[in-house]
Motif scaffolding. Structure first.
Motif, PDB file in Angstrom:
ATOM      1  N   MET A 155       0.830  -1.209   0.000  1.00  0.00           N
ATOM      2  CA  MET A 155       0.000   0.000   0.000  1.00  0.00           C
ATOM      3  C   MET A 155       0.865   1.259   0.000  1.00  0.00           C
ATOM      4  O   MET A 155       0.516   2.269  -0.598  1.00  0.00           O
ATOM      5  CB  MET A 155      -0.944   0.004   1.216  1.00  0.00           C
ATOM      6  CG  MET A 155      -1.983  -1.112   1.213  1.00  0.00           C
ATOM      7  SD  MET A 155      -2.944  -1.225  -0.312  1.00  0.00           S
ATOM      8  CE  MET A 155      -3.976   0.224  -0.149  1.00  0.00           C
ATOM      9  N   GLY A 156       2.001   1.196   0.710  1.00  0.00           N
ATOM     10  CA  GLY A 156       2.922   2.332   0.706  1.00  0.00           C
ATOM     11  C   GLY A 156       3.406   2.651  -0.695  1.00  0.00           C
ATOM     12  O   GLY A 156       3.452   3.811  -1.120  1.00  0.00           O
ATOM     13  N   LEU A 157       3.745   1.597  -1.449  1.00  0.00           N
ATOM     14  CA  LEU A 157       4.177   1.809  -2.841  1.00  0.00           C
ATOM     15  C   LEU A 157       3.008   2.277  -3.697  1.00  0.00           C
ATOM     16  O   LEU A 157       3.107   3.272  -4.420  1.00  0.00           O
ATOM     17  CB  LEU A 157       4.755   0.508  -3.409  1.00  0.00           C
ATOM     18  CG  LEU A 157       5.077   0.576  -4.906  1.00  0.00           C
ATOM     19  CD1 LEU A 157       6.269   1.504  -5.171  1.00  0.00           C
ATOM     20  CD2 LEU A 157       5.378  -0.804  -5.474  1.00  0.00           C
ATOM     21  N   GLN A 158       1.885   1.568  -3.612  1.00  0.00           N
ATOM     22  CA  GLN A 158       0.745   1.879  -4.481  1.00  0.00           C
ATOM     23  C   GLN A 158       0.253   3.304  -4.272  1.00  0.00           C
ATOM     24  O   GLN A 158      -0.088   4.002  -5.226  1.00  0.00           O
ATOM     25  CB  GLN A 158      -0.397   0.888  -4.213  1.00  0.00           C
ATOM     26  CG  GLN A 158      -1.627   1.156  -5.065  1.00  0.00           C
ATOM     27  CD  GLN A 158      -2.723   0.141  -4.831  1.00  0.00           C
ATOM     28  OE1 GLN A 158      -2.758  -0.903  -5.446  1.00  0.00           O
ATOM     29  NE2 GLN A 158      -3.651   0.436  -3.924  1.00  0.00           N
ATOM     30  N   LYS A 161       3.282   6.519  -0.478  1.00  0.00           N
ATOM     31  CA  LYS A 161       3.423   6.987   0.910  1.00  0.00           C
ATOM     32  C   LYS A 161       4.783   6.553   1.465  1.00  0.00           C
ATOM     33  O   LYS A 161       4.949   5.389   1.870  1.00  0.00           O
ATOM     34  CB  LYS A 161       2.304   6.426   1.793  1.00  0.00           C
ATOM     35  CG  LYS A 161       0.900   6.797   1.331  1.00  0.00           C
ATOM     36  CD  LYS A 161       0.594   8.244   1.629  1.00  0.00           C
ATOM     37  CE  LYS A 161      -0.861   8.565   1.366  1.00  0.00           C
ATOM     38  NZ  LYS A 161      -1.085   9.964   1.062  1.00  0.00           N
ATOM     39  N   PHE A 162       5.723   7.466   1.474  1.00  0.00           N
ATOM     40  CA  PHE A 162       7.099   7.181   1.893  1.00  0.00           C
ATOM     41  C   PHE A 162       7.170   6.636   3.317  1.00  0.00           C
ATOM     42  O   PHE A 162       7.766   5.588   3.569  1.00  0.00           O
ATOM     43  CB  PHE A 162       7.927   8.471   1.762  1.00  0.00           C
ATOM     44  CG  PHE A 162       9.336   8.371   2.286  1.00  0.00           C
ATOM     45  CD1 PHE A 162      10.336   7.800   1.527  1.00  0.00           C
ATOM     46  CD2 PHE A 162       9.668   8.853   3.551  1.00  0.00           C
ATOM     47  CE1 PHE A 162      11.641   7.708   2.004  1.00  0.00           C
ATOM     48  CE2 PHE A 162      10.954   8.772   4.040  1.00  0.00           C
ATOM     49  CZ  PHE A 162      11.945   8.189   3.264  1.00  0.00           C
ATOM     50  N   GLU A 163       6.542   7.345   4.259  1.00  0.00           N
ATOM     51  CA  GLU A 163       6.630   6.944   5.679  1.00  0.00           C
ATOM     52  C   GLU A 163       5.964   5.583   5.914  1.00  0.00           C
ATOM     53  O   GLU A 163       6.476   4.745   6.654  1.00  0.00           O
ATOM     54  CB  GLU A 163       5.987   7.999   6.597  1.00  0.00           C
ATOM     55  CG  GLU A 163       6.594   9.399   6.498  1.00  0.00           C
ATOM     56  CD  GLU A 163       8.013   9.487   7.093  1.00  0.00           C
ATOM     57  OE1 GLU A 163       8.456   8.503   7.721  1.00  0.00           O
ATOM     58  OE2 GLU A 163       8.660  10.530   6.910  1.00  0.00           O
ATOM     59  N   GLN A 164       4.814   5.391   5.279  1.00  0.00           N
ATOM     60  CA  GLN A 164       4.084   4.129   5.437  1.00  0.00           C
ATOM     61  C   GLN A 164       4.950   2.951   4.960  1.00  0.00           C
ATOM     62  O   GLN A 164       5.044   1.916   5.616  1.00  0.00           O
ATOM     63  CB  GLN A 164       2.789   4.203   4.610  1.00  0.00           C
ATOM     64  CG  GLN A 164       1.900   2.973   4.736  1.00  0.00           C
ATOM     65  CD  GLN A 164       0.652   3.069   3.865  1.00  0.00           C
ATOM     66  OE1 GLN A 164       0.553   3.906   2.966  1.00  0.00           O
ATOM     67  NE2 GLN A 164      -0.308   2.202   4.129  1.00  0.00           N
ATOM     68  N   PHE A 165       5.605   3.121   3.816  1.00  0.00           N
ATOM     69  CA  PHE A 165       6.435   2.058   3.253  1.00  0.00           C
ATOM     70  C   PHE A 165       7.675   1.810   4.114  1.00  0.00           C
ATOM     71  O   PHE A 165       7.989   0.679   4.482  1.00  0.00           O
ATOM     72  CB  PHE A 165       6.852   2.427   1.821  1.00  0.00           C
ATOM     73  CG  PHE A 165       7.788   1.424   1.196  1.00  0.00           C
ATOM     74  CD1 PHE A 165       7.293   0.276   0.607  1.00  0.00           C
ATOM     75  CD2 PHE A 165       9.163   1.631   1.204  1.00  0.00           C
ATOM     76  CE1 PHE A 165       8.145  -0.663   0.039  1.00  0.00           C
ATOM     77  CE2 PHE A 165      10.032   0.704   0.649  1.00  0.00           C
ATOM     78  CZ  PHE A 165       9.520  -0.447   0.064  1.00  0.00           C
ATOM     79  N   SER A 259      18.313   0.828  -3.452  1.00  0.00           N
ATOM     80  CA  SER A 259      17.454  -0.233  -3.978  1.00  0.00           C
ATOM     81  C   SER A 259      16.078   0.342  -4.300  1.00  0.00           C
ATOM     82  O   SER A 259      15.648   1.331  -3.707  1.00  0.00           O
ATOM     83  CB  SER A 259      17.302  -1.361  -2.954  1.00  0.00           C
ATOM     84  OG  SER A 259      18.501  -2.080  -2.817  1.00  0.00           O
ATOM     85  N   TYR A 260      15.397  -0.272  -5.247  1.00  0.00           N
ATOM     86  CA  TYR A 260      13.998   0.073  -5.518  1.00  0.00           C
ATOM     87  C   TYR A 260      13.137  -0.511  -4.393  1.00  0.00           C
ATOM     88  O   TYR A 260      13.629  -1.311  -3.590  1.00  0.00           O
ATOM     89  CB  TYR A 260      13.596  -0.490  -6.884  1.00  0.00           C
ATOM     90  CG  TYR A 260      14.021   0.399  -8.038  1.00  0.00           C
ATOM     91  CD1 TYR A 260      13.114   1.278  -8.633  1.00  0.00           C
ATOM     92  CD2 TYR A 260      15.327   0.370  -8.520  1.00  0.00           C
ATOM     93  CE1 TYR A 260      13.501   2.105  -9.689  1.00  0.00           C
ATOM     94  CE2 TYR A 260      15.717   1.197  -9.573  1.00  0.00           C
ATOM     95  CZ  TYR A 260      14.800   2.060 -10.151  1.00  0.00           C
ATOM     96  OH  TYR A 260      15.179   2.879 -11.190  1.00  0.00           O
ATOM     97  N   PRO A 261      11.858  -0.155  -4.311  1.00  0.00           N
ATOM     98  CA  PRO A 261      11.015  -0.701  -3.238  1.00  0.00           C
ATOM     99  C   PRO A 261      10.966  -2.233  -3.214  1.00  0.00           C
ATOM    100  O   PRO A 261      10.708  -2.819  -2.172  1.00  0.00           O
ATOM    101  CB  PRO A 261       9.633  -0.103  -3.536  1.00  0.00           C
ATOM    102  CG  PRO A 261       9.948   1.201  -4.199  1.00  0.00           C
ATOM    103  CD  PRO A 261      11.157   0.927  -5.044  1.00  0.00           C
ATOM    104  N   ASP A 262      11.244  -2.886  -4.350  1.00  0.00           N
ATOM    105  CA  ASP A 262      11.261  -4.354  -4.360  1.00  0.00           C
ATOM    106  C   ASP A 262      12.525  -4.916  -3.704  1.00  0.00           C
ATOM    107  O   ASP A 262      12.728  -6.132  -3.675  1.00  0.00           O
ATOM    108  CB  ASP A 262      11.096  -4.904  -5.784  1.00  0.00           C
ATOM    109  CG  ASP A 262      12.263  -4.546  -6.706  1.00  0.00           C
ATOM    110  OD1 ASP A 262      13.264  -3.957  -6.246  1.00  0.00           O
ATOM    111  OD2 ASP A 262      12.169  -4.867  -7.915  1.00  0.00           O
TER     112      ASP A 262
END
Length: 275
Positions: A155-158, A161-165, A259-262
Motif C-alpha cells: 500500500m505504501g508503494l501503491q 506513501k514514503f513513511e508508510q512504506f 534499492s527500488y522498493p522491491d
C-alpha cells in the motif's frame, strides 16, 4: 542500516516528466490530445497510468479497446520493470519529457506479460521482496512479518506513501552489527545492448578479509565489460536511479539506500553518449 534518510527520500520522490501519445493507427472518434504526467521512478507503469487510460479511452470506440500497453521508440515497455529502470535503460540520454506511445491493440505477446489487474503487480512486487530477503537474511525477516506488514509495504508503494512504506521496509534493511552487512546483495544488471533480460548472481558485500566490496568490485566480477580498460576510455555508463554512482561506493550502502522498493538494486549499463 546507516540513517541517510535524505537519500531515501530523494530516491523515493524521483519523478520523470512524460508525454503519452496515442499510436497513430488506433481508431478514434476524434483527435487524441497528448497526456502529460510526472511518473514516479520507483513505481510500475500499470500502477500509475489509470489517468492515461481514461484520457485516451474517451476518444476511442469501445469495441477498439483491449489491453493497454506502452512503447518507446519501437520497444514495448515491460510493466514488471520499475519505471526508473525502464527510463535509464531505454531513454536516459534523450530530451525530456519522455515520449511514450500508448496502444490498445495488437498486444505484443512475445515481449510483454499480461497485467489484467493490480493484483498481478502486487504478486510480482511481493515475490521480488521475498527473493531479496532470501538473499539478505535467508528469508527470516519477511517470514517473521505479519500479513498486514506485507500489505503495508504494497500500500505504501501503491499510494506513494514514503513513511508508510519505510516504517516496514526499514526492518528488511537491518542486519546484526557483527555481520557488517547482508548475506548477499540483491541486484540485477541490465544491458541496453543485449537481448539477455538481466544478470544476477550471488555476491557478498564483504570480502573474506572483512573489507567492504564496492560497486566496481561487483561489476568486475559480474559484468567486466562495464568497466573501462586501464588504457582506454569508458564506453558505457552505469546508472542507478538516473545517476552514475562512483565505482568506489560500497555495495552494501547502495543496497540499503538505492534499492527500488522491491529491495533489488536495478543497475543499467548503457552506451555512453558520443556527442
Amino acid at each position: 542500516m546507516t540513517d541517510d534518510k535524505d537519500v531515501l527520500r530523494d530516491v523515493w520522490f524521483g519523478r520523470i516528466p512524460t508525454c503519452f501519445t496515442l499510436y497513430q493507427d488506433e481508431i478514434t472518434e476524434r483527435e487524441a490530445e497528448p497526456y502529460y504526467l510526472l511518473l514516479p521512478r520507483i513505481s510500475y507503469l500499470t500502477l500509475v497510468t489509470d489517468k492515461v487510460k481514461k484520457h485516451f479511452q474517451k476518444v476511442m470506440r469501445q469495441e477498439e479497446v483491449s489491453e493497454i500497453w506502452f512503447e518507446y521508440e519501437g520497444t514495448p515497455l515491460k510493466w514488471h520493470y520499475p519505471i526508473g529502470l525502464l527510463f535509464d535503460l531505454h531513454a536516459s540520454n534523450t530530451a525530456l519529457p519522455w515520449s511514450i506511445t500508448v496502444h490498445f491493440k495488437n498486444f505484443p505477446e512475445k515481449d510483454l506479460l499480461h497485467c489484467h489487474s493490480k493484483d498481478v503487480i502486487e504478486a510480482h512486487f511481493m515475490a521480488c521482496i521475498k527473493e531479496a530477503d532470501a538473499l539478505k537474511h535467508k528469508s527470516q525477516v519477511i517470514n517473521e512479518m505479519q500479513k498486514k506488514d506485507h500489505k503495508q509495504l504494497w500500500m505504501g508503494l501503491q499510494n506513494d506513501k514514503f513513511e508508510q512504506f519505510w516504517a516496514i521496509n526499514r526492518k528488511l534493511m537491518e542486519y546484526p552489527p557483527e555481520d557488517n552487512g547482508f548475506r548477499y546483495i540483491p541486484f540485477r544488471i541490465y544491458q541496453a545492448t543485449t537481448e539477455r533480460p538481466f544478470i544476477q548472481k550471488l555476491f557478498r558485500p564483504i570480502t573474506s578479509g572483512g573489507q567492504l566490496h564496492t560497486l566496481g568490485d561487483l561489476l568486475k566480477d559480474v559484468c567486466p565489460s562495464a568497466i573501462a580498460p586501464e588504457d582506454g576510455e569508458q564506453k558505457t555508463q552505469v546508472m542507478i536511479h538516473g545517476i552514475e554512482p562512483m565505482l568506489e561506493t560500497p555495495i552494501q550502502w547502495l543496497s540499503e539506500h538505492m534499492s527500488y522498493p522491491d529491495n533489488f538494486l536495478h543497475i543499467s549499463i548503457i552506451p555512453r553518449p558520443t556527442d
